[in-house]
Enzyme design. Sequence first.
Site, PDB file in Angstrom:
ATOM      1  CG  HIS A  99      -1.989   1.039   1.145  1.00 27.52           C
ATOM      2  ND1 HIS A  99      -1.769   2.353   1.490  1.00 27.52           N
ATOM      3  CD2 HIS A  99      -3.289   0.974   0.749  1.00 27.52           C
ATOM      4  CE1 HIS A  99      -2.880   3.043   1.318  1.00 27.52           C
ATOM      5  NE2 HIS A  99      -3.817   2.237   0.869  1.00 27.52           N
TER       6      HIS A  99
ATOM      7  CD  GLU B 180      -5.879   1.393  -2.737  1.00 31.00           C
ATOM      8  OE1 GLU B 180      -6.837   1.767  -2.060  1.00 31.00           O
ATOM      9  OE2 GLU B 180      -4.843   0.918  -2.245  1.00 31.00           O
TER      10      GLU B 180
END
Length: 260
Positions: free
Chosen positions: A100, A168
């Site tokens: 992430h 993302e």
Amino acid sequence: MAKVTVGVSLKMYFGHRQAATWFDEVATRIRAHDAVRSGAVDLFITPSFLQVLPAIQAFAGTPVRVGGQDVAPADFGAFTGEVSAAELAEVGASIAEIGHAERRRLFAETDEVVAAKTAAALRAGLTPLLCIGETTHQDPADAATVAVAQLQAALAGAPAGAVIVAYEPVWAIGAPEPAPHDHIRVVAAALRAALDADAERAGSVVIYGGAAGPGLLTALGDDVDGVFLGRFAHDPDALVAVLDEAAELARRRASTGGAA
């Protein structure tokens, strides 16, 4: 692929009791949701490590998958504070979130670290949830080049196995609106093409995260395999609204042979 994937990361927003309440409220709704029960909509949740076991217990008897928000790059050993992929699998988790943008920014995780974690997850039988995305807003074609390079780096030397790729774009995380639809389409198509070209990644999916919310799945149709939700899903009813949207998309895909 007719199935639609919906994921939720709780990050570190909930305390233990609040998370347990959320699990129970979502589980109650899931047990009455035909598309989730049938597998037409694949729901996964990544809570904090301390919340993994309560989540697994709350969703017992449902198809909901639970994962960790990180995983150690090593299989075992003297690594204080780490949690191994083998232990996650042992307690019933099936997913490991890896790479992430916050891990890269706050903890200086490199492509090499991400690749080691991806390999560790696959060795343990976990599905890596690979977070991919460019840091700055740029032309979709350039963003696609960055995203595919990140994906290939994450998979370098990894054992065979399906992955969930969460596209993302970093500039869209926490933003009021998701990335433009045409931008998402271009990057998602490039990521899917890269996965399709790798015979070891059969069954992999590409989902979108970054200010994802209601209406996005309907707008994107067959251009993504699902969405990855953040704070929007803290309201169980809001999460169900997206699951209903995913159910309708899965129904349309099934009726047209996979195309929305």
